[in-house]
Design an enzyme around this catalytic site. Structure first.
Site, PDB file in Angstrom:
ATOM      1  N   ARG A  32      -8.112   4.478 -14.019  1.00 38.40           N
ATOM      2  CA  ARG A  32      -8.176   5.934 -13.920  1.00 38.40           C
ATOM      3  C   ARG A  32      -8.931   6.619 -15.048  1.00 38.40           C
ATOM      4  O   ARG A  32      -9.331   7.765 -14.902  1.00 38.40           O
ATOM      5  CB  ARG A  32      -6.752   6.507 -13.852  1.00 38.40           C
ATOM      6  CG  ARG A  32      -6.070   6.224 -12.526  1.00 38.40           C
ATOM      7  CD  ARG A  32      -4.623   6.648 -12.539  1.00 38.40           C
ATOM      8  NE  ARG A  32      -3.803   5.744 -13.353  1.00 38.40           N
ATOM      9  CZ  ARG A  32      -2.505   5.945 -13.575  1.00 38.40           C
ATOM     10  NH1 ARG A  32      -1.903   6.995 -13.073  1.00 38.40           N
ATOM     11  NH2 ARG A  32      -1.819   5.091 -14.301  1.00 38.40           N
ATOM     12  N   ARG A  41     -11.592   6.160  -5.825  1.00 39.21           N
ATOM     13  CA  ARG A  41     -10.210   6.381  -5.377  1.00 39.21           C
ATOM     14  C   ARG A  41     -10.151   7.535  -4.373  1.00 39.21           C
ATOM     15  O   ARG A  41      -9.364   7.505  -3.430  1.00 39.21           O
ATOM     16  CB  ARG A  41      -9.316   6.678  -6.585  1.00 39.21           C
ATOM     17  CG  ARG A  41      -7.847   6.802  -6.246  1.00 39.21           C
ATOM     18  CD  ARG A  41      -7.026   7.159  -7.456  1.00 39.21           C
ATOM     19  NE  ARG A  41      -7.433   8.439  -8.025  1.00 39.21           N
ATOM     20  CZ  ARG A  41      -6.973   8.936  -9.168  1.00 39.21           C
ATOM     21  NH1 ARG A  41      -6.096   8.258  -9.870  1.00 39.21           N
ATOM     22  NH2 ARG A  41      -7.378  10.098  -9.619  1.00 39.21           N
ATOM     23  N   ASP A  78      -2.954  -6.465  -7.821  1.00 33.75           N
ATOM     24  CA  ASP A  78      -1.642  -6.053  -8.315  1.00 33.75           C
ATOM     25  C   ASP A  78      -0.735  -7.271  -8.307  1.00 33.75           C
ATOM     26  O   ASP A  78      -0.938  -8.192  -7.506  1.00 33.75           O
ATOM     27  CB  ASP A  78      -1.043  -4.945  -7.430  1.00 33.75           C
ATOM     28  CG  ASP A  78       0.147  -4.282  -8.125  1.00 33.75           C
ATOM     29  OD1 ASP A  78       1.269  -4.825  -8.024  1.00 33.75           O
ATOM     30  OD2 ASP A  78      -0.040  -3.245  -8.772  1.00 33.75           O
ATOM     31  N   TYR A 155      11.146  -6.567  -8.753  1.00 37.87           N
ATOM     32  CA  TYR A 155      10.609  -5.640  -7.746  1.00 37.87           C
ATOM     33  C   TYR A 155      11.258  -5.888  -6.384  1.00 37.87           C
ATOM     34  O   TYR A 155      11.657  -4.948  -5.697  1.00 37.87           O
ATOM     35  CB  TYR A 155       9.090  -5.786  -7.630  1.00 37.87           C
ATOM     36  CG  TYR A 155       8.346  -4.925  -8.602  1.00 37.87           C
ATOM     37  CD1 TYR A 155       8.451  -3.529  -8.562  1.00 37.87           C
ATOM     38  CD2 TYR A 155       7.526  -5.486  -9.578  1.00 37.87           C
ATOM     39  CE1 TYR A 155       7.764  -2.723  -9.460  1.00 37.87           C
ATOM     40  CE2 TYR A 155       6.832  -4.689 -10.483  1.00 37.87           C
ATOM     41  CZ  TYR A 155       6.968  -3.310 -10.417  1.00 37.87           C
ATOM     42  OH  TYR A 155       6.291  -2.512 -11.300  1.00 37.87           O
TER      43      TYR A 155
END
Length: 350
Positions: A32, A41, A78, A155
């Site tokens: 970012r 994005r 990821d 997670y």
């Protein structure tokens, strides 16, 4: 393997060879803080699209390479990317991270999980890694990465990121048998995923145990370390020459324990002075890190002084210069450029 002198700098340093300066890359170097990434994005608002459509993921991975020429170019992905291939349905919410739709809470859910077959479940990985290798040639080292079993379990059980980890700790401390079954299944699949990444072109692989720093040392020894070790041992059986890096977020209290994982390189965060880390780990352990990402908000002089301080304390062997964690989204791009430029011209400064 090829002749050592033609191997890229980061790979040589990771193998423990003498190099004339520490190689440098940055965690979260695609992302970012770069205008090019924000523009992309806008066009591809879904993180899964950005990381799983090969041409988009290749482009994102190469944006920092084109801009800064780091010594390591890391696969844009990821840690939860392989979970759907095991039967754990997920998405990645912008700004919030992974969401697991049916969190794993029962024995029967764990029994239904299937081993990961990377070739069929993650076909985009091969395209991305092969393209990155082709693009950077011997000028840079292509890094793969995976999540560690404990963090993936956290997670899968919590259903999303957590501040307290109370659901998985409840399972760990009141029903450890089923958690160990989950961790074993994850370790087996992650080992296959690391091997697959290496076969597809990754020259070094980093394993992120992002939530293992939330464990007490004795629980780290029970729920995180044995499964890190299981992954690394399985990989070393088939790919003994590929250097493996271990990162544990918030690892200051666990540092001495981490080499027992079998990792070749230990990432050190900024909560530990690099000279202390070297003393605590012993001179034969290679290290990566450990600049505070916040340093990149400072003046150029400040950034340069901190880089020099870290490099001097790390010594002239077995050090990969990096931040202690990922680059922050608001970081000025010109400061990132200065970080790389300074790191690559260290010999003129020292």
């Amino acid at each position: 393997m090829g002749v050592s002198s033609t191997a890229p700098l980061l790979l040589r340093a990771a193998r423990g060879e003498q190099v004339d300066r520490p190689p440098v890359w940055m965690m979260r170097q695609a992302g970012r803080y770069m205008k090019a990434y924000r523009d992309l994005r806008d066009k591809y608002p879904s993180f899964r699209d950005r990381s799983e459509i090969p041409e988009v993921a290749i482009e994102v991975s190469l944006q920092p390479w084109r801009a800064f020429q780091p010594d390591g170019v890391i696969l844009f992905s990821d840690i939860v990317t392989p979970l759907p291939g095991m039967g754990i349905d997920m998405d990645i919410a912008e700004g919030k991270g992974p969401i697991i739709y049916s969190p794993i809470r029962t024995q029967s859910q764990i029994e239904q999980l299937r081993p990961l077959d990377p070739e069929s479940a993650l076909p985009f990985i091969k395209t991305i890694l092969q393209s990155l290798r082709q693009e950077v040639g011997n000028q840079s080292t292509v890094l793969g990465f995976v999540g560690a079993p404990w963090t993936l379990a956290a997670y899968a059980v919590e259903g999303k990121g957590s501040k307290t980890y109370s659901i998985i700790k409840n399972m760990a401390f009141s029903d450890p048998t089923i958690l160990h079954q989950l961790l074993t299944k994850l370790a087996e699949s992650i080992a296959d995923y690391v091997r697959y990444q290496i076969d597809c072109g990754a020259q070094v692989v980093q394993m992120f145990d992002s939530w293992a720093g939330q464990l007490s040392p004795q629980d780290y020894d029970t729920f995180a370390l044995p499964y890190q070790k299981m992954v690394f041992e399985k990989v070393k059986q088939t790919h003994p020459d590929t250097p493996l890096i271990l990162l544990v977020t918030g690892s200051a209290g666990l540092l001495e324990r981490m080499p027992a994982s079998g990792a070749d390189i230990i990432t050190v965060d900024w909560a530990v002075d690099m000279a202390d880390a070297r003393a605590r780990l012993g001179k034969h352990v290679k290290v990566q890190g450990n600049l505070d990402p916040g340093v990149l908000f400072g003046s150029k002089e400040f950034i340069r002084d901190r880089i020099l301080d870290t490099v001097r304390k790390a010594g002239n062997w077995g050090h990969i210069l990096n931040l202690g964690h990922g680059v922050l989204p608001e970081t000025p791009e010109e400061n990132v450029a200065f970080f790389f430029e300074t790191a690559k011209n260290l010999n003129a400064l020292v």
